[in-house]
Motif scaffolding. Structure first.
Motif, PDB file in Angstrom:
ATOM      1  N   VAL A 110       0.777  -1.350  -0.216  1.00  0.00           N
ATOM      2  CA  VAL A 110       0.012  -0.069   0.103  1.00  0.00           C
ATOM      3  C   VAL A 110       0.842   1.219  -0.024  1.00  0.00           C
ATOM      4  CG1 VAL A 110      -1.756   1.323   1.244  1.00  0.00           C
ATOM      5  CG2 VAL A 110      -1.834  -1.260   1.134  1.00  0.00           C
ATOM      6  N   ILE A 164      -7.885   0.437  -3.483  1.00  0.00           N
ATOM      7  CA  ILE A 164      -8.365  -0.053  -2.315  1.00  0.00           C
ATOM      8  C   ILE A 164      -9.208   0.858  -1.411  1.00  0.00           C
ATOM      9  CG2 ILE A 164      -6.343  -1.410  -2.138  1.00  0.00           C
ATOM     10  CD1 ILE A 164      -5.169   0.467  -0.097  1.00  0.00           C
ATOM     11  N   VAL A 168     -12.122  -3.940   5.791  1.00  0.00           N
ATOM     12  CA  VAL A 168     -11.100  -3.148   6.407  1.00  0.00           C
ATOM     13  C   VAL A 168     -11.390  -3.392   8.094  1.00  0.00           C
ATOM     14  CG1 VAL A 168     -10.124  -0.788   7.243  1.00  0.00           C
ATOM     15  CG2 VAL A 168     -10.862  -1.319   4.748  1.00  0.00           C
ATOM     16  N   MET A 196      -4.041  -5.807   7.291  1.00  0.00           N
ATOM     17  CA  MET A 196      -3.023  -4.819   6.943  1.00  0.00           C
ATOM     18  C   MET A 196      -1.990  -5.029   7.894  1.00  0.00           C
ATOM     19  SD  MET A 196      -6.144  -1.971   6.772  1.00  0.00           S
ATOM     20  CE  MET A 196      -5.687  -0.992   7.856  1.00  0.00           C
ATOM     21  N   SER A 197      -1.028  -4.145   8.182  1.00  0.00           N
ATOM     22  CA  SER A 197       0.343  -4.205   8.792  1.00  0.00           C
ATOM     23  C   SER A 197       0.211  -4.737  10.253  1.00  0.00           C
ATOM     24  CB  SER A 197       0.859  -2.665   8.936  1.00  0.00           C
ATOM     25  OG  SER A 197       1.404  -2.386   7.475  1.00  0.00           O
ATOM     26  N   GLY A 256       1.071  -1.293   4.206  1.00  0.00           N
ATOM     27  CA  GLY A 256       1.610  -0.008   3.891  1.00  0.00           C
ATOM     28  C   GLY A 256       2.634   0.137   5.031  1.00  0.00           C
ATOM     29  N   THR A 257       2.427   0.732   6.102  1.00  0.00           N
ATOM     30  CA  THR A 257       3.490   0.951   7.065  1.00  0.00           C
ATOM     31  C   THR A 257       4.501  -0.096   7.623  1.00  0.00           C
ATOM     32  OG1 THR A 257       2.076   0.671   8.931  1.00  0.00           O
ATOM     33  CG2 THR A 257       2.152   2.855   8.125  1.00  0.00           C
TER      34      THR A 257
HETATM   35  C1  LIG Z   1      -3.964   2.409   4.386  1.00  0.00           C
HETATM   36  C2  LIG Z   1      -4.553   1.285   4.212  1.00  0.00           C
HETATM   37  C3  LIG Z   1      -4.056  -0.005   4.102  1.00  0.00           C
HETATM   38  C4  LIG Z   1      -2.745  -0.120   4.930  1.00  0.00           C
HETATM   39  O1  LIG Z   1      -2.530   0.128   6.193  1.00  0.00           O
HETATM   40  P1  LIG Z   1      -1.344  -0.236   7.089  1.00  0.00           P
HETATM   41  O2  LIG Z   1      -1.795  -0.228   8.346  1.00  0.00           O
HETATM   42  O3  LIG Z   1      -0.290   0.847   6.747  1.00  0.00           O
HETATM   43  O4  LIG Z   1      -0.763  -1.427   6.610  1.00  0.00           O
HETATM   44  C5  LIG Z   1      -4.664  -1.086   3.794  1.00  0.00           C
HETATM   45  N1  LIG Z   1      -6.118  -1.136   3.457  1.00  0.00           N
HETATM   46  C6  LIG Z   1      -6.704   0.137   3.186  1.00  0.00           C
HETATM   47  C7  LIG Z   1      -8.059   0.185   2.296  1.00  0.00           C
HETATM   48  C8  LIG Z   1      -6.106   1.306   3.547  1.00  0.00           C
HETATM   49  O5  LIG Z   1      -6.546   2.257   3.437  1.00  0.00           O
END
Ligand SMILES: *Cc1c(COP(=O)(O)O)cnc(C)c1O
Length: 231
Positions: A32, A76, A160, A201-202, A219-220
């Motif tokens: 991401v 996303i 999410v 996610m992360s 992402g992070t």
């Molecule tokens: C920003 C985002 C992510 C990634 O989030 P991290 O916590 O940085 O890994 C994943 N999915 C969506 C929909 C996002 O907006």
């Protein structure tokens, strides 16, 4: 840093998959890249990443021409109907379809460009009022309606999960999305494949993998802390 982060994530994907008796190859990493510069994406590509997720159409459109053509882009974040026209022929997948109106606009724009668009249905499993996504109990109906659109291809579900300090707390969310996917598969709806589960996610991707994720959006943990001040 990015190189080490990717290696570390790959290790954790392998471990989580092994613990769940799954093949790590069935789990696709979506890096991401929102808010990160093109140079960071290039570094990720050099270290094996090929799929990137962005949550804003404008940022995505700025980045696409700066990067190789074979990069797979995933939208996303929430998508407004008036922006659909810019991306239908630019992305590998749209993860965030949650209304018939949006799917119908994708159909119109995809038809114009003569493409088929892969989408996921975003489900608000946690039922948070602040979140986008269709309610669990309304998902099947939405998918049935979308199945009649010939240029839109439903590939699976996305959620999410809430931000939590203890990722274990999200296990029930991932399990619920998995169960929903099983229930929908049983319906054998024409034009619908429920193969993809985009969740994790992360903070919680290892739990998501144990519960059946086939795409994780990171992402992070891959690029480092985001800086929103200039974005
Ligand atoms: C920003 C985002 C992510 C990634 O989030 P991290 O916590 O940085 O890994 C994943 N999915 C969506 C929909 C996002 O907006």
């Amino acid at each position: 840093m990015i190189k080490e982060n990717i290696q570390n994530i790959q290790l954790k994907i392998n471990e989580a998959a092994q613990r769940a008796g799954r093949d790590p190859k069935d789990i696709q990493l979506i890096a991401v890249s929102k808010t990160y510069p093109v140079s960071a994406i290039e570094e990720a590509i050099a270290n094996g990443c090929s799929s990137f997720g962005e949550n804003k159409v404008q940022e995505l459109m700025q980045k696409i021409p700066c990067l190789p053509k074979d990069v797979q882009w995933h939208l996303i974040g929430h998508l407004q109907t008036n922006k659909v026209k810019y991306i239908v022929d630019q992305v590998a997948m749209i993860h965030s379809v949650d209304t018939l109106k949006l799917a119908q606009e994708i159909e119109i724009q995809a038809k114009k460009k003569n493409v088929k668009v892969n989408i996921l249905i975003e489900v608000n499993v946690a039922n948070e009022s602040s979140k986008y996504g269709v309610k669990v109990e309304e998902t099947l109906n939405l998918i049935k309606e979308i199945s009649t659109l010939s240029h839109v291809k439903v590939k699976g579900l996305m959620t999410v999960a809430p931000f939590v300090n203890n990722p274990e707390k999200n296990r029930k969310i991932f399990r619920k999305l998995y169960q929903l996917s099983v229930d929908i598969k049983k319906q054998n709806i024409d034009n619908i494949d429920i193969e993809v589960l985009s969740m994790g996610m992360s903070n919680d991707y290892e739990i998501a993998i144990q519960e059946g994720a086939t795409m994780i959006r990171i992402g992070t943990a891959l690029f480092g802390q985001r800086d929103y001040t200039g974005a």
